[in-house]
Enzyme design. Structure first.
Site, mmCIF file in Angstrom:
data_model
loop_
_atom_site.group_PDB
_atom_site.id
_atom_site.type_symbol
_atom_site.label_atom_id
_atom_site.label_comp_id
_atom_site.label_asym_id
_atom_site.label_seq_id
_atom_site.Cartn_x
_atom_site.Cartn_y
_atom_site.Cartn_z
ATOM 1 C CG ASP A 169 -1.740 1.232 1.365
ATOM 2 O OD1 ASP A 169 -2.632 1.429 0.522
ATOM 3 O OD2 ASP A 169 -1.507 2.014 2.311
ATOM 4 C CD GLU A 207 -2.279 2.874 -3.258
ATOM 5 O OE1 GLU A 207 -3.253 3.617 -3.466
ATOM 6 O OE2 GLU A 207 -1.972 2.450 -2.130
#
Length: 627
Positions: free
Chosen positions: A272, A309
């Protein structure tokens, strides 16, 4: 630490509580802030045992312990600061309760022959475990796996499952990175789900959060300098990846990645927001982590991938280490989503102010990022680096995901914002692309429930802070009123899927449409080729239309898209043979109103066609194969 060292060390050298074959248990904790540490065993009779201090701030102890004993670490040894294990494998009573010993060999895996899949074959299906089924557990997902396999999915991607406070959360407030959420079914439930996925030849991807930890139940700072005040993230203190003691912090998160891969047989880790991992060291953590994971893949004889990401549009994310990159197998490409979304919905506020032209879809389709150094009005600076020439398998694209839906004020899905025909256009431009597609749970049948932001914190002050933060988050957008209360259980319940819709029209037809697109994507050679040099895109901004061409050695495909509400009258250059229709989104088969485009188009230098509003058609130049 190198993977060969980590993997070759005895089990006793792993962080946390590790049962040994002798019937003893090895406890290892990093606590450089403490002068002494005692292990407090809570089983009857309670015991408090001093731990041996090791170099670099570690404490260890080997003792006889019951298979499911509960324990805490007494930092300072005087009983004033009793804390759960930072590397706890199970928190049966939540983030504030004691840790519980778990024996790793208690589950019998049946996936010995599983080797994973190459990254280019991945079709992601993103899932929030708590809202995927009414039960909200790993095991409740298992009966749905076969139909996802039938759809054409190859990887189930789980939003974070590390232990978070309460029972309702997106997962990005996790505070025990090694621990599987107890309300989802804990470690045993996750293992059963992964084993069942592998039985269906499905990979399992897991979202992990290494850029921050949640605020409630976050006791890491009591143990050591896990965090730093030199940097900040949008969610609080940054993790200390490059300051004093950072070697041990890196080890903690590296061991965590290996734990998911080794103990839970996870195939893909999606990191993330790596742009929020600030690391100015000569050897960035994310690069070192990729090297460790790649070594583990060789050792385990499995295909294991890390996906990032990253909102920087930095091509170094997927470039190899020898070229100064970080070696991720792929990265999420928000530009693709923003370009498609803005054209279809005409939204121009917030970050959508940088988008809205079909030419941006064309640029992303042929070279990855839409912004490769151009000036961004939203960021008030130039943004991105050149990505042309990078293989399509290096980008994960989507028209919906948890962020882009859930971070809207009311959590609207795309099907709430555009009509049925436009929804099919979005599916087509994604699934016919050279990239790795990601489908958000329920997208394939037009799920009508929103996906909203929800939490179940216990701290009243934190609850109010979250409510206030959600309101502030939407100031850059034109959305009115207040967002749904994240703490209200009704917000969570509204976000649960309604699987019965799959059997109702037009939802049933939409699912069949997705399935057909995924079947075509897998079987037509031009669509299996991720080499971007075999792609051509011609945008028509005024008409909101796009002509796409893909080819292989002996076959060509072209698709014409209309993203607007008016017909697009175009003159298209159609070389080579007669073009035969593969699929038209407006066909009655797909619950469409019908199309004037013929089943065959003759080649011509300027073939005049009229593409109906919110539609697309795919043609092929060679009829030797069958689809």
């Amino acid at each position: 630490m190198r993977c060969d060292v980590l993997m070759a060390e005895t089990l006793g050298d792993i962080l946390g509580a590790t049962p040994l074959s002798t019937g003893e248990c090895h406890f290892l904790v990093w606590a450089p802030h403490a002068d002494s540490v005692k292990l407090r065993i809570l089983d009857m009779p309670c015991r408090s045992i001093p731990m041996e201090r090791l170099p670099r701030g570690y404490f260890k102890l080997v003792i006889k312990a019951q298979a499911s004993c509960r324990y805490l670490y007494d930092l300072g040894g005087n009983g004033e600061k009793m804390r759960p294990d930072p590397a706890s494998r199970f928190q049966p009573d939540g983030v504030h309760g004691p840790s519980q010993l778990r024996r790793q060999n208690g589950f019998r895996w049946t996936d010995a022959g599983w080797r994973g899949l190459p990254i280019r074959e991945i079709v992601f299906y993103e899932v929030h475990v708590g809202t995927f089924t009414p039960e909200g557990t790993f095991e409740a997902m298992i009966p749905r796996l076969r139909e996802l396999k039938d759809l054409g999915v190859t990887a189930i991607e789980l939003m974070p499952v590390a232990q978070f406070p309460g029972t309702r959360n997106w997962g990005y407030d996790g505070v025990f990175p090694f621990c599987v959420q107890n309300s989802y079914g804990g470690p045993s439930g996750l293992k059963r789900l992964v084993d069942a996925c592998h039985k269906e030849n499905l990979c399992v991807a897991l979202d992990v959060v290494y850029n921050h930890l949640g605020p409630e139940g976050n006791y890491l700072a009591d143990f050591g300098p896990y965090f730093t005040d030199r940097y900040r993230t949008p969610w609080g203190q940054a993790v200390n990846f490059d300051g004093e003691w950072s070697d041990e912090v890196r080890r903690f998160f590296t061991e965590n990645a290996l734990c998911w891969i080794r103990d839970f047989h996870i195939d893909i880790l999606r990191l993330d927001a790596v742009h929020a991992i600030v690391d100015n060291s000569a050897k960035p953590f994310v690069r070192e982590l990729n090297l460790v994971v790649q070594a583990a893949a060789v050792s385990l004889n499995r295909e294991i991938h890390l996906v990032a990401e990253c909102d920087r549009n930095d091509i170094r994310t997927v470039q190899p280490a020898e070229r100064g990159g970080y070696s991720f197998a792929a990265q999420w490409n928000d530009d693709f989503h923003h370009a498609v979304h803005a054209v279809l919905t005409n939204e121009t506020d917030g970050y959508y102010q940088d988008f809205g032209r079909v030419s941006q879809i064309a640029k992303s389709w042929t070279s990855g990022y839409a912004y490769q150094g151009e000036y961004s009005k939203y960021r008030l600076r130039s943004h991105g680096s050149e990505s042309k020439g990078v293989g399509g398998e290096r980008f994960v694209v989507f028209t919906q995901n948890h962020d882009q839906i859930g971070n809207r004020m009311n959590g609207e899905r795309l099907c709430h914002l555009v009509d049925f025909e436009a929804t099919k256009v979005a599916a087509g431009v994604m699934l016919l692309s050279p990239f790795l597609p990601l489908i958000f749970m329920g997208e394939e049948y037009g799920e009508t429930s929103p996906f909203q932001y929800f939490v179940s914190h216990q701290d009243p002050n934190l609850i109010e802070a979250v409510r206030h933060g959600r309101k502030n988050e939407f100031k850059a957008f034109i959305w009115k009123h207040d967002p749904p209360d994240p703490q209200d259980e009704a917000t969570f319940l509204r976000s649960q899927l309604h699987w019965r819709l799959q059997q109702e029209e037009p939802h049933k037809r939409l699912r069949e449409f997705y399935k057909e697109l995924l079947r075509i994507r897998k079987r037509l050679p031009p669509l299996t080729n991720t080499d971007m040099s075999f792609i051509e895109a011609t945008p028509f901004d005024n008409e909101k239309a796009l002509l796409l061409r893909r080819w292989s050695d002996d076959e060509q495909l072209f698709a014409c898209f209309n993203f607007g509400k008016n017909p697009a009258d175009l003159s298209l250059p159609l070389p080579h043979d007669v073009w035969k229709k593969v699929l038209n989104s407006r066909d009655h088969r797909w619950a469409g109103p019908g199309s004037s485009l013929p089943d065959c188009l003759p080649s011509a230098e300027n073939q005049s066609v009229s593409i109906e509003p919110f539609s697309f058609a795919l043609y092929r130049s060679d009829d030797r194969g069958k689809t």
